[in-house]
Design a protein around this motif. Structure first.
Motif, mmCIF file in Angstrom:
data_model
loop_
_atom_site.group_PDB
_atom_site.id
_atom_site.type_symbol
_atom_site.label_atom_id
_atom_site.label_comp_id
_atom_site.label_asym_id
_atom_site.label_seq_id
_atom_site.Cartn_x
_atom_site.Cartn_y
_atom_site.Cartn_z
ATOM 1 N N ASN A 10 -4.817 -2.848 7.201
ATOM 2 C CA ASN A 10 -4.083 -3.610 6.153
ATOM 3 C C ASN A 10 -4.804 -3.787 5.181
ATOM 4 O O ASN A 10 -3.454 -3.500 3.959
ATOM 5 C CB ASN A 10 -3.597 -5.388 6.440
ATOM 6 N N TYR A 13 -4.648 -0.226 3.767
ATOM 7 C CA TYR A 13 -2.931 -0.066 2.727
ATOM 8 C C TYR A 13 -3.370 -0.196 1.653
ATOM 9 O O TYR A 13 -1.738 0.036 0.630
ATOM 10 C CB TYR A 13 -2.289 -0.685 4.387
ATOM 11 N N GLN A 17 -1.612 1.215 -2.461
ATOM 12 C CA GLN A 17 -0.411 0.782 -2.960
ATOM 13 C C GLN A 17 -0.218 -0.196 -3.885
ATOM 14 O O GLN A 17 -1.270 -0.650 -4.613
ATOM 15 C CB GLN A 17 0.223 -0.129 -1.877
#
Length: 65
Positions: A10, A13, A17
């Motif tokens: 997580n 990720y 982003q």
């Protein structure tokens, strides 16, 4: 509870982003949410599609200028 591997995934990720925040009025937000549901899309997907379509339109408009 998330495993350490899930937490690492997580974090990785989220680092890849971008985060863009908009703050519409309650009425505008509700209208956009309803339009996304009506289109069968997530809110993010609906907004991103609208942005991409406008960017393409404006790119095309500049070619003829």
């Amino acid at each position: 509870m998330a495993t350490k591997a899930q937490i690492r995934a997580n974090v990785a990720y989220n680092r890849r982003q971008d985060s863009i925040t908009i703050r519409p009025s309650k009425e505008d937000g509700a209208a956009v949410r309803a339009a996304a549901v009506s289109a069968g899309q997530s809110l993010q997907g609906y907004i991103m599609q609208a942005v991409r379509e406008r960017m393409e339109r404006e790119k095309g408009d500049k070619i003829g200028t």
